[in-house]
Design an enzyme around this catalytic site. Sequence first.
Site, PDB file in Angstrom:
ATOM      1  N   ARG A 131      29.206  -3.179 -17.848  1.00  0.00           N
ATOM      2  CA  ARG A 131      30.432  -3.880 -16.967  1.00  0.00           C
ATOM      3  C   ARG A 131      29.836  -5.207 -16.396  1.00  0.00           C
ATOM      4  NH1 ARG A 131      31.579   1.829 -15.793  1.00  0.00           N
ATOM      5  NH2 ARG A 131      33.513   2.455 -16.819  1.00  0.00           N
TER       6      ARG A 131
ATOM      7  N   HIS B  44       0.697  -1.211   0.130  1.00  0.00           N
ATOM      8  CA  HIS B  44      -0.116  -0.036   0.071  1.00  0.00           C
ATOM      9  C   HIS B  44       0.606   1.441  -0.044  1.00  0.00           C
ATOM     10  CE1 HIS B  44      -2.173   3.336   1.950  1.00  0.00           C
ATOM     11  NE2 HIS B  44      -3.044   3.052   1.398  1.00  0.00           N
TER      12      HIS B  44
ATOM     13  N   GLY C 103      39.025   1.566 -25.393  1.00  0.00           N
ATOM     14  CA  GLY C 103      39.273   2.014 -23.922  1.00  0.00           C
ATOM     15  C   GLY C 103      40.044   3.052 -23.569  1.00  0.00           C
ATOM     16  N   SER C 104      39.806   4.375 -23.594  1.00  0.00           N
ATOM     17  CA  SER C 104      40.673   5.476 -23.682  1.00  0.00           C
ATOM     18  C   SER C 104      41.679   5.367 -22.134  1.00  0.00           C
ATOM     19  CB  SER C 104      40.142   6.508 -23.640  1.00  0.00           C
ATOM     20  OG  SER C 104      39.067   6.756 -22.651  1.00  0.00           O
ATOM     21  N   ASN C 105      41.189   4.922 -21.208  1.00  0.00           N
ATOM     22  CA  ASN C 105      41.977   4.871 -20.443  1.00  0.00           C
ATOM     23  C   ASN C 105      43.362   3.720 -20.021  1.00  0.00           C
ATOM     24  OD1 ASN C 105      39.882   6.527 -18.879  1.00  0.00           O
ATOM     25  ND2 ASN C 105      39.070   4.772 -17.965  1.00  0.00           N
TER      26      ASN C 105
ATOM     27  N   CYS D 180      34.496   4.005 -25.193  1.00  0.00           N
ATOM     28  CA  CYS D 180      33.781   3.679 -23.988  1.00  0.00           C
ATOM     29  C   CYS D 180      34.648   4.196 -22.731  1.00  0.00           C
ATOM     30  CB  CYS D 180      33.336   2.434 -23.762  1.00  0.00           C
ATOM     31  SG  CYS D 180      34.653   1.172 -23.713  1.00  0.00           S
TER      32      CYS D 180
ATOM     33  N   GLU E  56      42.677  -1.283 -26.249  1.00  0.00           N
ATOM     34  CA  GLU E  56      43.124  -0.501 -25.192  1.00  0.00           C
ATOM     35  C   GLU E  56      44.530  -0.852 -25.183  1.00  0.00           C
ATOM     36  OE1 GLU E  56      40.825  -2.032 -21.836  1.00  0.00           O
ATOM     37  OE2 GLU E  56      40.817  -3.864 -22.638  1.00  0.00           O
TER      38      GLU E  56
ATOM     39  N   ARG F 206      30.661  -5.881 -21.599  1.00  0.00           N
ATOM     40  CA  ARG F 206      32.133  -6.427 -21.643  1.00  0.00           C
ATOM     41  C   ARG F 206      32.235  -7.542 -20.582  1.00  0.00           C
ATOM     42  NH1 ARG F 206      36.168  -2.096 -19.258  1.00  0.00           N
ATOM     43  NH2 ARG F 206      35.287  -2.907 -17.326  1.00  0.00           N
TER      44      ARG F 206
END
Length: 761
Positions: free
Chosen positions: A499, A410, A668-670, A718, A647, A547
Site C-alpha cells: 500500500r 557500539h 479487493g474483497s472489502n 488481497c 472491487e 497499489r
Amino acid sequence: MDEPGSQYALSLEEIGSEDVALVGGKSANLGELAGLDVPVLPGFTTTSAAYDRYLAETDVEESIAELLDGLDPDDVPDLQGRGRRIRALFESAEMPADLERVILDRYRRLASETGEAEPVVAVRSSATAEDLPTASFAGQQETFLNVSGERELLEAVKGCYASLFTDRAITYRVDRGFDHFAVKLACVVQVMGRADRGCSGIAFTIDPDTGFRNAVVIEASYGLGELIVQGEVTPDRYVVFKPTNGIIERTVGSKERRMVRRDGRTAVEPVPDRDRDRVALSDERIASLATYARRIEDHFGRPMDIEWLLDGVRDELYVVQARPETVHGGERERSIRTYRRTEDGEVLVEGVAIGTAIGAGPVRILSNVGDMGRFERGDVLVTGTTDPDWEPVMRKAAAIVTERGGKTSHAAIVSRELGIPAIVGAESAVKVLRDGEPVTVDCTEATGRVFEGELPFEVHEQPLEEIPGTETDVTLILGDPSRAFSLSRLPVDGVGLAREEFIVTSAIGDHPLYAIERGESERFVEELRAGIAKIAAAFHPRDVVVRLSDFKSDEYRNLRGGARYEPEESNPMLGWRGASRYYDPDFRDAFRLECEALRRVREEVGLDNVIVLVPFCRTPEEGRRVLEVMREFGLDTDGMDVYVMAELPSNVVLADRFAEVFDGFSIGSNDLTQLVLGIDRNSAKLAPLFREDDEAVERSTRALIESAHEADCRVGICGDAPSTVPGYVEFLLEADVDSIAVTPDVALQTIVRVAELESDL
C-alpha cells in the site's frame, strides 16, 4: 632466504587470509584485500612471534596468569582491578631491542614510500582469534590514531599489546572459551587516511538487523570513524540493492560533530550547519563502496563487516578493515522466531530499534562504567552511549537503551551479537525513565519503543523445513517498508498488496499537492521511491504488487495541507478516489509524483519485479486513460504488468473487457462486499450484515476468476477475508484463484492450510 626480522614484521602484500595464526584476523584480511581490486592504504604488520618475543623478554606472562587465577567475570569491580594491573605490566616494560629495530625499520620504509620524514599512521590491534566467522572480537582491543614518530609508534604497539587484557577482552574470551594465552596479538601499522578532511564509516554486506542478504548497508559521517562506533553521532545511512547496485534508500543523519586531526592529535569539533543536512557521500561514491563490499564478500564467501574512509586530500576511497559478520553471517537460519506483545501500554521513549526481539526488566540508569557494580542480570541498561568497556555489563542486560548512536554504533553491534534487543538514539531516555521502574523494550518495528511496565509477550519459533510448498501462491499484504527485510524470510511467493498510503502517511505526511506547492516534490518522490524499493528489494525476484494511492478525500484532508485541495464529500467511499483521480486536471500533478517514484524504482534501482495495481477503476475506458497518463509520466506500461483492483460490480460484469486493458486482477474483497451488498463497510450498525462469504459475493468472486482465466489473466485476492473469515481459503481454492494475499501474522498458517487443502482437491 627470508628477510632479516621477517618473523617479527611483514608488509601487507606478504600476507593473506591463511596467516591468521601469524598476524591475526585484521592483518590477514587486510593482506588479502591488498591482492584484490580494492583500495588499501600502505602499511605493515607485526606478527604473533613479535608478541611472544615481548612476553618472553619482559617476563610478564607468569604475573598475568597469577592475576587471572580465580577470576569471576560477573564480579565487575574485581575484574576491573585485575585488568588494570595486567595492562600496567605491559606498559611499564621495555621493548626488546631486536623487536624495536625491526618495527622501526618498517616504519622508515613507510616514510620513504610516502615521502614524509615521520608519516602519520594508525596502529590497530589484530588478535589471532579476531575476525573469525564465529567470533568477531570487534572493539575488544585498542586502536591508536595519528601516531607520528618512532617513540610514539613503539608506545602505541605496547598499548595494543596491553589492550589484549582490557576488561571486555578478558570477559569475551571467558564467555567463548578461549584460553587467554592461546590468543596472541599483532599490530597493523598503516598510513593515516585523511578522513578528517573527508568522511568515514562502516559497510555491512548484509542487513545487520534482519540478516537480509541482498543489501549492502552503509553508514557515513564526517571525519574519523571513531564517533560512529562510539555512538556519539547520528550518521547517514544508505542501503544498496546488491543484484543491481541500485540505491534503495538514503537517510541523512544529523552528523553534528566530527573527529579531526589538530596539531598531531585528534579533536572533536562541530560540523557546519550547511554540511549536516546534506549526504556525506555522493551516489557515485555509494555505488563504488557497494561494489568494493560485494567484491570483498564474494572473495571471502560470506557476509562481511567493513570499515572504510574517504580521504579528503587524495579524494580516494579506502577500505581499512574487513571482518566476517558474526550475527547472521554463518549458516542460514532454519527457523523464524517472532515476538509479539499481547498487551499495549504507555510509550515512555522511542528510538531506532536494533534487532527484532522484545525484552523486559527493571531500568538501571548508569552514567559511566564505574557504576557497573549496581547492575544485576536481567536489568534494562539505560545510558547515554556505550563503548567496549561496557561489554561486561551489557552481556547481563535484558535490553539496552542508549540516548545516542546509530545502527552501527557500539551498542548496536554488541547487542546484535549478544541477541539482546536494543534501542539507540532514544533522546532523553536517561531523564524520562526512572531507575528501578519495570519497562518493556519492543524492537519488533523500525521504531523501538520503551513501554511502561513489564508487558506480556509471546515468542513463536517456526522451523522452516516444516513449511510445505503450494501450487497456489501465498503472498503478503504489506504497508510498512521497515518490516520488509525481516518478513522476506517468510517462505511466501511475494507481496500481493503493498500500500502506498502507509508510506505517504508514515514517512511523508504531506498531501502531494501541498508538497508541490512548498517546492518539496523531490522529497515526496524520494520518500515514496525508498519505501516501494525497500519492499520490492526484500522480495526480489518474487513479484511485488504495488497499489497506486487509494486515499479517499476525507483521508487526503487529514494529510498536511490537504484541506485546501480536497472537496468535502458526503460519501467519500464512493467519491473521488482511485483511478478517477489520476487523469483529473485537479490531481494529475500529484499523480506525476507517484509515477516518477515508480519509474525510479524500476529503472534506477533496477527492481523489475514491481507490478502496478490500479484501484477503484470504474470502466475499461477509465483504465485506458490511466495507462495513457502513466506513459505520459514516464512509466513503460508495455514493459511491466499493470493489474486492476477487482472491487466493483462493473469489474466483475465486464471482466472480459477489463482483461483487454490490464494484465491481471487483484480482488479487493472489502470493497467488493460493500458494493455487492450495498453496505457501508464503516457502519457499526450494519457490521453483522457485512460478510465476504455471502453467497452473492462468492458468486461474484467466482465469476470474476472464471472470466479472467478465459482471457488468460492471473487473479489474486488481497482483501481481509482470507486472513479473517473461516473457510474462505477453501472457497478460493475451489474457485481456482491464482494467489492469496494475507497479513504476515497468518502467512505460515495459511501456507500449511493451502497445502493441506490442495492435497485433498
